[in-house]
Design an enzyme around this catalytic site. Structure first.
Site, PDB file in Angstrom:
ATOM      1  N   TYR A  42     -54.872  33.859 -65.914  1.00 18.40           N
ATOM      2  CA  TYR A  42     -54.091  32.747 -66.445  1.00 18.40           C
ATOM      3  C   TYR A  42     -52.670  33.231 -66.668  1.00 18.40           C
ATOM      4  CZ  TYR A  42     -53.592  28.146 -68.484  1.00 18.40           C
ATOM      5  OH  TYR A  42     -53.207  26.856 -68.722  1.00 18.40           O
ATOM      6  N   LYS A  97     -77.636  17.479 -54.280  1.00 19.76           N
ATOM      7  CA  LYS A  97     -76.932  17.697 -53.010  1.00 19.76           C
ATOM      8  C   LYS A  97     -75.994  18.899 -53.131  1.00 19.76           C
ATOM      9  CE  LYS A  97     -76.414  16.107 -48.826  1.00 19.76           C
ATOM     10  NZ  LYS A  97     -76.232  14.681 -48.550  1.00 19.76           N
ATOM     11  N   GLY A 199     -78.512  -0.357 -40.637  1.00 24.68           N
ATOM     12  CA  GLY A 199     -77.668   0.075 -41.738  1.00 24.68           C
ATOM     13  C   GLY A 199     -76.806   1.251 -41.329  1.00 24.68           C
TER      14      GLY A 199
END
Length: 753
Positions: A42, A97, A199
């Protein structure tokens, strides 16, 4: 008994809740322990890469995780087959997923659920997040909005955008079709194709197949209203219209007459046996509706034995599974910093999968699935857990991307790239899957000796519900029922077979057997009666000895040494009998076996050589080529110590025995495991880091295992009891239900003699 898995609602909820809610964590990949680390990670150090990226945006791939980060994004309007559940309810699917990306292709992924059904708002949100990611995987968005969203994002973003519901299914379908046509001796440009289900997935399947050579006039698309033909107005949109055929056919039944190929992404029962019977010779039927196909393989083969059938289910051959595609497509695309995933890359993926299915299947893959896998009508698509996928498919995708100009960073050394892909995956995952599959194939009746412990009961229930075999629980019926009910698993009580001394018809046989074995060891009839009737460990061992079970798991409630002593009333599992305990440590993609962790208190060099042989046997059982190291505080005689002498002599004993595995010693642990440390000893007979460590004594083995478990977070499997004829595994008292289940799976894998 069915080998299919049983998953209850409670099982699914527990899986998502334990050990922590959700399915993945985020872990740092750089050190973060000192003030210097913090200053580099950082402020002020982070300013340097920020300035570099501002000057050259491509530097983001060098200094951030962008190049290996994919967002899985949805609005939850078409969640699985459940419909519009909304953004929040879709999160478990999206987390899943994301985990698949990591598990199968080492792609970091994060799920994002957008709470909007407005395509414009969705497009804008994703577009604005583009700088964060190397790719976008769209998921579970209803049609026709999914077409609009994907097309716009492809046009407006410079990273791959991929709607897996469309293209993932299409790629795997195409791979299977390539091989089905090869088997049937037909050409894609000649065959008549009928698709049912207009579809997102259906349209994508037909578009990809046409791009591979299928003729528009040979393709008939159907939906719930019948054939999509030119001039039809009812239920039409621009995406369906693109595939409207010039035909007089009006129903699916009419279209199926003399068709070569049926592709189904519709609904259960949409295809009848009569329709299949009317198809052309060697019909190809991809009934991909989930969870139930348009027609089952059994129904299709009953009327057409010559049919080549695929489904979306894992319990049938030829599963059309998207996980064969999207992880590897993105892996290849990310590695060339692709701007898009184009048709050429998808076709390359399909051909790579098809080619892989035609190759000889390695023994470890066939072993993992418990059956012989050979290219043919029942094996036209690779299995999802084939470890070759990671280094076969991404290179094909990457090459296609480079050839078509969408890659920003070409891969120069493709051989080196393939090797890097081999190395980046966790080999322990494949080992665990292989063990699980072998256990499922054997369908062992597993005896769980401690039915008064809820961890054991959970493991027994999961063993049976996972389709691994029959769980036999030793305990009192009332106690088992009460325990299961107390944790909300009361429905499982009726699934288990509860066995005890009071309900077995074999108790007198057990007592006679035990008396004959122990009568010259200071045990009288009363002692034997008490052991057989009241001690669950001895009773369970007697069950196993008489073939009333195929394997035994115990030890969760008593110390291992005590349990082993009880088992020795029935079996010969002492050091002098050749028994050895081997513990597997799994950490950061490595697996190392520690021996002996159970039987030998202070082995001599002959014992150590035997322990090494048993450790090598276990390594091979786990799919490892054994490399054995005799470890000590000295390395090849330095420093000289009487305590290390037996470790120095044990390799010489192995030399005399003429074993067929690599071994070396004595050496310190760092020399055994660290290639750089080992390089200082070029004469070493080990070709790589050791994976079996033989330690001087049981106490040092125990210390090593527990230290790795507590300090490093290693996964521990064992001790694995080996060197005896029976299939017995002894857990530790701190085992979780998952640990106990793993031990049961190991016990189930043992070959019967």
């Amino acid at each position: 008994m069915s080998t299919k898995m049983t998953i209850t609602d409670a099982d699914a909820l527990a899986y998502h809740m334990e050990p922590r809610p959700g399915k993945f964590d985020v872990s740092p990949s750089t050190p973060m322990t000192t003030q210097r680390d913090l200053s580099l990670a950082y402020s002020p150090g982070v300013a340097v890469p920020c300035e570099a990226i501002a000057k050259n945006p491509d530097a983001a791939y060098d200094y951030t995780n962008k190049g290996n980060l994919v967002a899985v994004i949805t609005n939850g309007t078409a969640v699985l087959g459940l419909g519009n559940l909304g953004a929040l309810a879709s999160k478990p699917v999206m987390e899943g997923k994301a985990v698949l990306f990591k598990r199968f292709a080492d792609v970091n992924s994060i799920d994002i659920e957008l709470d909007t059904e407005d395509p414009e708002a969705f497009i804008n949100a994703v577009r604005l997040m583009g700088p964060s990611f190397g790719g976008i995987n769209l998921e579970d968005i209803k049609a026709p909005e999914c077409f609009i969203i994907e097309q716009r994002l492809k046009e407006e973003m410079d990273i791959p955008v991929f709607h897996d519901d469309q293209h993932g299914t299409a790629v795997i379908c195409a791979a299977g079709l390539i091989n089905a046509l090869k088997i049937s001796g037909k050409k894609i440009e000649d065959v008549r194709i009928v698709l049912n289900g207009a579809g997102a997935a259906g349209i994508a399947c037909l578009e990809l197949i046409k791009s591979m050579g299928a003729q528009h006039n040979n393709c008939i698309m159907c939906d719930t209203k019948g054939v999509i033909y030119q001039g039809r107005t009812e239920g039409m949109n621009q995406w369906k219209s693109a595939h409207a055929a010039v035909t007089d056919l009006r129903t699916l039944e009419e279209a199926m007459q003399d068709a070569d190929i049926f592709l189904g992404v519709s609904a259960k029962g949409a295809v009848t046996p009569e329709m299949v019977a009317s198809m052309a010779k060697d019909p190809v039927i991809f009934a991909m509706a989930n969870p139930d196909p348009e027609i089952t393989p059994e129904e299709a083969h009953a009327v057409r034995p010559d049919a080549i059938v695929a489904t979306g289910r894992s319990d049938y051959p030829n599963q059309v599974n998207n996980v064969l595609g999207f992880p590897y497509l993105f892996r290849g695309a990310l590695d060339i910093r692709a701007r898009a995933i184009n048709d050429e890359m998808k076709i390359a993926c399909a051909h790579a999968l098809a080619d892989l299915a035609r190759e000889e299947v390695p023994d470890e893959v066939a072993m993992a699935y418990g059956r012989k896998l050979q290219f043919g009508r029942d094996y036209i698509i690779p299995t999802p857990f084939d470890p070759r996928l990671i280094y076969v498919v991404p290179p094909a995708v990457a090459k296609a991307g480079m050839d078509t100009g969408v890659g920003r960073r070409p891969i120069v050394d493709m051989v080196g790239y393939e090797e890097s892909l081999r190395a980046r995956m966790d080999p322990t995952a494949h080992i665990l899957r292989s063990i699980n599959a072998r256990a499922k194939a054997r369908q062992a009746r597993m005896i769980f000796a401690e039915g008064d412990d809820i961890r054991v009961l959970r493991a027994a229930v999961n063993y049976q519900r996972s389709g691994l075999g029959k769980a036999l629980v030793v305990g009192r019926e009332s106690g088992v029922e009460e325990l299961l009910g107390s944790v909300g698993m009361g429905d499982a009580f009726g699934e288990l077979e509860i066995v005890n001394a009071a309900n077995t018809p074999h108790l007198d046989t057990y007592k006679d057997y035990l008396y004959n074995k122990l009568q010259r060891s200071g045990h009288d009839r009363q002692d034997v009666n008490r052991l057989a009737s009241r001690d669950r460990h001895v009773f369970s061992a007697l069950m196993l000895a008489h073939g009333h079970g195929d394997g035994l798991v115990t030890g969760a409630t008593r110390k291992s040494a005590h349990v082993l002593g009880l088992l020795n009333h029935v079996f010969d599992a002492r050091a002098e009998d050749g028994a050895v305990g081997v513990t597997a440590l799994l950490l950061n993609g490595r697996i190392v076996l520690i021996t002996d962790t159970l039987v030998h208190e202070w082995p001599d060099q002959e014992d150590l050589a035997t322990i090494a042989e048993r450790g090598a046997e276990v390594a091979r059982t786990l799919g490892l080529e054994p490399r054995v190291a005799f470890v000590s505080f000295s390395t090849f005689g330095s420093p000289v110590s009487e305590r290390a002498e037996k470790m120095h002599q044990a390799p010489k004993v192995l030399e005399q025995r003429g074993v067929d595995f690599e071994f070396e010693g004595e050496m310190t642990v760092d020399v055994a495991l660290n290639p750089q440390a080992m390089s200082h000893y070029p004469f070493s007979r080990l070709s790589g880091p050791a994976n079996v460590l033989v330690v001087p004594a049981r106490h040092s083995a125990s210390i090593s295992v527990k230290l790795m478990q507590e300090m490093a977070g290693a996964t521990v499997i064992g001790p694995i009891l080996t060197g005896i004829d029976q299939s017995i595994q002894i857990c530790s008292t701190v085992s979780t239900s998952s640990d106990i289940l793993n031990m049961a799976i190991l016990a189930a894998c043992k070959e019967k003699k």
